[in-house]
Write a protein that holds these residues in place. Structure first.
Motif, PDB file in Angstrom:
ATOM      1  N   ALA A 136       0.833  -1.210   0.000  1.00 26.11           N
ATOM      2  CA  ALA A 136       0.000   0.000   0.000  1.00 26.11           C
ATOM      3  C   ALA A 136       0.868   1.261   0.000  1.00 26.11           C
ATOM      4  CB  ALA A 136      -0.938  -0.010   1.206  1.00 26.11           C
ATOM      5  N   ILE A 137       1.937   1.241   0.765  1.00 27.91           N
ATOM      6  CA  ILE A 137       2.839   2.399   0.823  1.00 27.91           C
ATOM      7  C   ILE A 137       3.460   2.651  -0.548  1.00 27.91           C
ATOM      8  CG2 ILE A 137       5.052   3.209   1.760  1.00 27.91           C
ATOM      9  CD1 ILE A 137       4.228   1.834   4.407  1.00 27.91           C
ATOM     10  N   LEU A 138       3.807   1.564  -1.245  1.00 27.64           N
ATOM     11  CA  LEU A 138       4.451   1.711  -2.553  1.00 27.64           C
ATOM     12  C   LEU A 138       3.506   2.217  -3.633  1.00 27.64           C
ATOM     13  CD1 LEU A 138       6.763  -1.409  -2.544  1.00 27.64           C
ATOM     14  CD2 LEU A 138       7.450   0.986  -2.415  1.00 27.64           C
ATOM     15  N   THR A 139       2.213   2.275  -3.349  1.00 25.02           N
ATOM     16  CA  THR A 139       1.276   2.842  -4.322  1.00 25.02           C
ATOM     17  C   THR A 139       1.161   4.354  -4.199  1.00 25.02           C
ATOM     18  OG1 THR A 139      -0.646   2.519  -2.886  1.00 25.02           O
ATOM     19  CG2 THR A 139      -0.081   0.711  -4.399  1.00 25.02           C
ATOM     20  N   VAL A 140       1.737   4.924  -3.137  1.00 22.27           N
ATOM     21  CA  VAL A 140       1.735   6.380  -2.968  1.00 22.27           C
ATOM     22  C   VAL A 140       2.622   6.980  -4.062  1.00 22.27           C
ATOM     23  CG1 VAL A 140       2.380   8.271  -1.421  1.00 22.27           C
ATOM     24  CG2 VAL A 140       1.340   6.186  -0.493  1.00 22.27           C
ATOM     25  N   PRO A 141       2.108   7.957  -4.816  1.00 25.74           N
ATOM     26  CA  PRO A 141       2.835   8.473  -5.984  1.00 25.74           C
ATOM     27  C   PRO A 141       4.287   8.894  -5.740  1.00 25.74           C
ATOM     28  CG  PRO A 141       0.618   9.329  -5.966  1.00 25.74           C
ATOM     29  CD  PRO A 141       0.798   8.570  -4.674  1.00 25.74           C
TER      30      PRO A 141
ATOM     31  N   ARG B  18       6.871   5.564  -4.734  1.00 26.58           N
ATOM     32  CA  ARG B  18       7.287   4.594  -5.748  1.00 26.58           C
ATOM     33  C   ARG B  18       8.558   5.016  -6.488  1.00 26.58           C
ATOM     34  NH1 ARG B  18       5.613   0.117  -8.771  1.00 26.58           N
ATOM     35  NH2 ARG B  18       7.524  -0.336  -9.890  1.00 26.58           N
ATOM     36  N   PRO B  19       8.669   6.254  -6.977  1.00 25.52           N
ATOM     37  CA  PRO B  19       9.927   6.639  -7.646  1.00 25.52           C
ATOM     38  C   PRO B  19      11.135   6.574  -6.703  1.00 25.52           C
ATOM     39  CG  PRO B  19       8.211   8.233  -8.136  1.00 25.52           C
ATOM     40  CD  PRO B  19       7.664   7.305  -7.105  1.00 25.52           C
ATOM     41  N   LEU B  20      10.935   6.900  -5.440  1.00 30.88           N
ATOM     42  CA  LEU B  20      12.034   6.798  -4.476  1.00 30.88           C
ATOM     43  C   LEU B  20      12.429   5.343  -4.250  1.00 30.88           C
ATOM     44  CD1 LEU B  20      10.944   9.483  -1.847  1.00 30.88           C
ATOM     45  CD2 LEU B  20      12.792   9.636  -3.546  1.00 30.88           C
TER      46      LEU B  20
END
Length: 115
Positions: A86-91, A94-96
């Motif tokens: 869920a955290i990795l879906t934050v815009p 994800r790039p970080l």
């Protein structure tokens, strides 16, 4: 069945594979070393001799994902994985995370050593 292709000469990669295998016992994921004929066959034109720059996930239908995208389908099955997914879906996150993956992948032998 999915196939996760990993660098079996990298200490970090082997340790991660062992952890994923323990956490995902009974799942539909097989682990295949990058330095194998099977990996070369499954990756086809994406295969390059030597050390890979990322891990690969080959889906049952032959679709190939690499790097962080290779691990994302496996994350929900890990302890705390649904929260991490869920955290990795934050815009912005994800790039970080992609940048961090590439950085660790580039220096993994220097930082963690070889097997």
């Amino acid at each position: 069945m999915r196939v996760l292709i990993y660098d079996d000469q990298c200490r970090l990669c082997v340790t991660a594979r062992e952890g994923l295998a323990r956490a995902g016992e009974g799942t539909d994921v097989r682990f295949v070393p990058y330095q194998s004929e099977e990996a070369a066959r499954r990756l086809g034109a994406d295969y390059r001799p030597g050390r890979p720059d990322a891990a690969f996930l080959v889906e049952g239908n032959g679709a190939i994902s690499r790097g962080l995208d290779a691990f994302l389908p496996l994350v929900p099955g890990l302890r705390g994985g649904r929260v991490l997914h869920a955290i990795l879906t934050v815009p912005l996150i994800r790039p970080l995370a992609d940048l961090a993956y590439r950085l660790v992948a580039r220096y993994r032998y220097r930082w963690f050593g070889a097997v």
